[in-house]
Enzyme design. Structure first.
Site, mmCIF file in Angstrom:
data_model
loop_
_atom_site.group_PDB
_atom_site.id
_atom_site.type_symbol
_atom_site.label_atom_id
_atom_site.label_comp_id
_atom_site.label_asym_id
_atom_site.label_seq_id
_atom_site.Cartn_x
_atom_site.Cartn_y
_atom_site.Cartn_z
ATOM 1 N N ASP A 13 19.902 -29.056 -5.027
ATOM 2 C CA ASP A 13 19.640 -27.682 -5.327
ATOM 3 C C ASP A 13 18.199 -27.362 -4.859
ATOM 4 O OD1 ASP A 13 20.344 -24.950 -6.374
ATOM 5 O OD2 ASP A 13 18.974 -25.633 -8.195
ATOM 6 N N ASP A 15 16.230 -24.159 -5.851
ATOM 7 C CA ASP A 15 15.432 -23.328 -7.045
ATOM 8 C C ASP A 15 15.425 -23.999 -8.512
ATOM 9 O OD1 ASP A 15 14.378 -20.710 -5.616
ATOM 10 O OD2 ASP A 15 16.867 -20.630 -5.258
ATOM 11 N N CYS A 84 24.844 -20.143 0.414
ATOM 12 C CA CYS A 84 25.573 -19.066 0.060
ATOM 13 C C CYS A 84 24.827 -18.113 0.060
ATOM 14 C CB CYS A 84 26.471 -19.290 -1.177
ATOM 15 S SG CYS A 84 27.301 -17.958 -1.599
ATOM 16 N N HIS A 86 25.894 -14.878 -0.363
ATOM 17 C CA HIS A 86 26.557 -13.789 -1.083
ATOM 18 C C HIS A 86 26.282 -13.428 -2.563
ATOM 19 C CE1 HIS A 86 29.458 -16.051 1.916
ATOM 20 N NE2 HIS A 86 29.254 -14.933 2.412
ATOM 21 N N CYS A 92 33.202 -15.209 -2.896
ATOM 22 C CA CYS A 92 33.319 -16.153 -1.537
ATOM 23 C C CYS A 92 33.759 -17.514 -2.488
ATOM 24 C CB CYS A 92 31.867 -16.174 -1.071
ATOM 25 S SG CYS A 92 30.788 -16.814 -2.006
ATOM 26 N N CYS A 94 32.139 -20.249 -1.227
ATOM 27 C CA CYS A 94 30.946 -21.122 -1.213
ATOM 28 C C CYS A 94 30.068 -21.024 -2.421
ATOM 29 C CB CYS A 94 30.166 -20.887 0.189
ATOM 30 S SG CYS A 94 29.679 -18.968 0.727
ATOM 31 N N ASP A 121 20.103 -28.017 -11.291
ATOM 32 C CA ASP A 121 19.375 -27.774 -12.604
ATOM 33 C C ASP A 121 20.326 -26.454 -13.472
ATOM 34 O OD1 ASP A 121 18.712 -25.514 -10.756
ATOM 35 O OD2 ASP A 121 17.471 -24.776 -12.322
#
Length: 187
Positions: A13, A15, A84, A86, A92, A94, A121
């Protein structure tokens, strides 16, 4: 040590996991944690595919472009990036906790997601990983404490393999559990 299981890829991931905090920082304002670059390089040197998977609804709101995120994440050393763009309301497949980004990565690189690791996280990272039977590592940086406290109800039934202090602790644990050195990745 789990010598029988070959780790094919690590999905990271963005952020709160490799840098930033529990909010979104757009490209140009995002700062990596001090160990992140080294950990990404270490995995790659040992033949592990390192893939970024990140929800970035700001793209659909015009706050940044997919290209800006791709350029930034490529500079950090990722082999590939799954984004993603969106908002939550778009429904969606994703957006985490959905599995679209993990499935796309698996299809593109012929990965068995059971042999892949998801490090994130947020509860949504862990839920997406759980749905694909991936190895789950929750880091306490970013929103990690929130995932273990306010959002614990959403992940209480998930067996998270390891809860790490940070990205370095997560990767150190991975190396302690799996024989990662000397594996080659054929694309």
């Amino acid at each position: 040590m789990n010598h029988n299981r070959k780790i094919e890829a690590v999905f990271l991931d963005r952020d709160g996991t490799i840098g930033g905090d529990d909010t979104v920082h757009y490209p140009g304002t995002f700062t990596l944690f001090s160990d992140s670059q080294q950990q990404i390089s270490k995995l790659k040197e040992d033949g592990i595919k390192v893939l970024s998977f990140t929800n970035q609804p700001g793209i659909s709101e015009g706050k940044a472009t997919s290209q800006e995120f791709m350029e930034e994440l490529t500079k950090f050393g990722f082999d590939d990036i799954f984004i993603c763009p969106h908002s939550q309301s778009e429904g969606c497949n994703c957006r985490k906790p959905n599995t679209g980004m993990l499935i796309n990565g698996a299809e593109k690189y012929k990965l068995n997601l059971k042999n892949c690791v998801v490090i994130g996280d947020r509860w949504s990272d862990m839920l997406a990983a759980s749905k694909t039977n991936s190895i789950k590592i929750l880091v306490k940086t970013g929103a990690g404490h929130s995932a273990l406290n306010e959002h614990y109800e959403k992940i209480k039934d998930i067996e998270i393999e390891y809860i790490a202090e940070d990205i370095k602790d997560a990767i150190d644990w991975l190396y302690s559990q799996f024989d990662l050195k000397g594996l080659s990745f054929s694309s």
